[in-house]
Scaffold this motif. Structure first.
Motif, mmCIF file in Angstrom:
data_model
loop_
_atom_site.group_PDB
_atom_site.id
_atom_site.type_symbol
_atom_site.label_atom_id
_atom_site.label_comp_id
_atom_site.label_asym_id
_atom_site.label_seq_id
_atom_site.Cartn_x
_atom_site.Cartn_y
_atom_site.Cartn_z
ATOM 1 N N ALA A 23 38.314 41.596 -0.946
ATOM 2 C CA ALA A 23 38.506 42.897 -1.112
ATOM 3 C C ALA A 23 38.840 43.627 -0.008
ATOM 4 N N THR A 24 38.264 43.386 1.062
ATOM 5 C CA THR A 24 38.684 44.099 2.439
ATOM 6 C C THR A 24 39.887 43.709 2.951
ATOM 7 N N VAL A 25 40.500 42.385 2.763
ATOM 8 C CA VAL A 25 41.791 42.062 3.044
ATOM 9 C C VAL A 25 42.807 42.711 2.360
ATOM 10 N N ARG A 26 42.653 42.682 1.040
ATOM 11 C CA ARG A 26 43.356 43.293 0.006
ATOM 12 C C ARG A 26 43.433 44.961 0.462
ATOM 13 N N ALA A 27 42.592 45.561 0.808
ATOM 14 C CA ALA A 27 42.514 47.022 1.247
ATOM 15 C C ALA A 27 43.174 46.890 2.461
ATOM 16 N N TYR A 28 43.048 46.364 3.451
ATOM 17 C CA TYR A 28 43.900 46.540 4.665
ATOM 18 C C TYR A 28 45.235 46.098 4.361
ATOM 19 N N ARG A 29 45.619 45.301 3.676
ATOM 20 C CA ARG A 29 46.956 44.996 3.463
ATOM 21 C C ARG A 29 47.527 46.264 2.772
ATOM 22 N N SER A 30 46.899 46.848 1.920
ATOM 23 C CA SER A 30 47.662 48.236 1.205
ATOM 24 C C SER A 30 47.678 49.123 2.211
ATOM 25 N N ASP A 31 46.841 49.415 3.118
ATOM 26 C CA ASP A 31 46.806 50.269 4.152
ATOM 27 C C ASP A 31 47.840 50.179 4.997
ATOM 28 N N LEU A 32 48.146 48.875 5.430
ATOM 29 C CA LEU A 32 49.215 48.656 6.459
ATOM 30 C C LEU A 32 50.588 48.560 5.822
ATOM 31 N N ALA A 33 50.631 48.295 4.337
ATOM 32 C CA ALA A 33 51.931 48.348 3.711
ATOM 33 C C ALA A 33 52.163 50.031 3.558
ATOM 34 N N ASP A 34 51.150 50.787 3.482
ATOM 35 C CA ASP A 34 51.559 52.281 3.401
ATOM 36 C C ASP A 34 52.110 52.631 4.607
ATOM 37 N N LEU A 35 51.523 52.179 5.793
ATOM 38 C CA LEU A 35 51.772 52.522 7.220
ATOM 39 C C LEU A 35 53.209 52.273 7.477
ATOM 40 N N SER A 36 53.606 50.814 6.809
ATOM 41 C CA SER A 36 54.850 50.416 7.325
ATOM 42 C C SER A 36 55.846 51.261 6.553
ATOM 43 N N ALA A 37 55.494 51.573 5.331
ATOM 44 C CA ALA A 37 56.639 52.347 4.454
ATOM 45 C C ALA A 37 56.846 53.748 4.778
ATOM 46 N N GLY A 38 55.719 54.334 5.526
ATOM 47 C CA GLY A 38 55.649 55.606 6.093
ATOM 48 C C GLY A 38 56.313 55.974 7.326
ATOM 49 N N ILE A 39 56.057 55.054 8.341
ATOM 50 C CA ILE A 39 56.521 55.473 9.768
ATOM 51 C C ILE A 39 57.128 54.308 10.323
ATOM 52 N N THR A 40 57.285 53.165 9.763
ATOM 53 C CA THR A 40 57.963 52.017 10.696
ATOM 54 C C THR A 40 59.152 51.500 9.973
ATOM 55 N N ALA A 41 59.617 52.128 9.101
ATOM 56 C CA ALA A 41 60.910 51.758 8.300
ATOM 57 C C ALA A 41 61.982 51.439 9.225
ATOM 58 N N ASP A 42 62.304 52.579 10.144
ATOM 59 C CA ASP A 42 63.202 52.109 11.179
ATOM 60 C C ASP A 42 62.708 52.189 12.589
ATOM 61 N N VAL A 43 61.455 51.775 12.708
ATOM 62 C CA VAL A 43 61.073 51.733 14.238
ATOM 63 C C VAL A 43 60.284 50.320 14.211
#
Length: 305
Positions: A23-43
């Motif tokens: 459950a913790t790993v899934r939560a972290y995966r979701s958080d980092l996917a949101d980060l990736s989509a939000g600020i690192t798409a072109d970075v």
């Protein structure tokens, strides 16, 4: 290194080496996917800055995300970028100065012993009909409350983990830590009735359950190992009325067990061991619940309150 590849490697290490819960790993995966989509798409990963991370968390705050959610997101990105720095994927750690908001300390939902007694008596009457699902659901609530175990621990129980003669169960908790927990005679009777009269019927309904389902204590209507979502649904249905709430998590039974143990005179260290808490601080929240009850009783009964 690409962000997605780095995240996959880090999460794999968390699951295999640090043995964090799925459950913790899934939560972290979701958080980092949101980060990736939000600020690192072109970075590039190495170009992410502290300001980027703060802006991402601020967006979550403006959306109205709970403090606990933002605190978890902060922990996820700090852990990820610290790992990426140590592994040499980035030269500096942008998350080292990232500060998590203080978590609001909310008291857990707790049912009174009398309310739970009524629920369990009603479920025992339903189980007396011999319906396999009624027998199972009664055993689930008796065991969750009687042993104070987590839903994930209950779902992971195999038949060999139960010792009904000694009224104990061997459970696998967070961090793959094993412990033996006791439970009372009402739970023994409910589990015994389910194993003899209910479980064989459920097990016979599926030829696809496999070896895991053959060992599992609690089975679904089709004979497969029962999952956490189904357990939460059972508890919400049965316990909501007792607590006077529309939505009650299965954790309420664990909270109730801990609070009632302390109210009955159990010491904090014993409750910590029974619940499988790594830190005594986690257990101490239940002393606040008991203190609130003490204050409420005082105000109701004392003429000078």
């Amino acid at each position: 290194m690409r962000m997605d590849d780095a995240v996959t490697a880090w999460l794999d290490e968390l699951a295999r080496v640090r043995r964090l819960s799925p459950a913790t790993v899934r939560a972290y995966r979701s958080d980092l996917a949101d980060l990736s989509a939000g600020i690192t798409a072109d970075v590039a990963l190495a170009e992410v800055t502290l300001e980027d991370l703060r802006a991402w968390l601020w967006d979550a705050t403006r959306r109205g995300d709970a403090r606990s959610t933002i605190a978890r997101r902060t922990a996820a990105v700090r852990g990820f970028f610290a790992w990426a720095t140590e592994a040499g994927h980035i030269p500096t750690d942008p998350g080292v100065r990232l500060v998590a908001p203080k978590r609001g300390r909310t008291l857990p939902a707790v049912a009174t012993a009398e309310a739970l007694e009524g629920v369990l008596e009603r479920m025992a009457s339903a189980a007396a009909s011999g319906d396999p699902l009624a027998l199972r659901d009664h055993a689930i609530l008796e065991l969750l409350y009687g042993a104070g175990i987590r839903v994930s621990e209950l779902c992971g129980l195999d038949v060999d983990d139960l010792d009904l003669d000694r009224a104990t169960a061997r459970v696998l908790g967070k961090g793959a830590k094993e412990r033996v927990v006791p439970f009372g005679s009402p739970a023994v009777r409910a589990v015994q009735a389910y194993l003899v009269r209910g479980r064989p019927t459920l097990a016979a309904r599926s030829a696809e359950g496999g070896l895991g389902a053959a060992r599992a204590v609690f089975l679904g209507a089709r004979g497969a190992r029962l999952g956490p979502r189904a357990v939460h649904a059972v508890v919400t249905r049965e316990l909501g009325e007792a607590l006077g709430r529309d939505a009650v998590g299965a954790h309420a039974l664990r909270h109730s067990a801990a609070t009632h143990l302390l109210d009955g005179g159990a010491d904090l260290r014993t409750v910590q061991e029974l619940l499988g808490h790594a830190s005594l601080g986690t257990t101490q929240i239940y002393t606040h619940v008991s203190s609130e009850r003490l204050v409420a009783s005082y105000r109701q009964a004392h003429p000078r309150a």
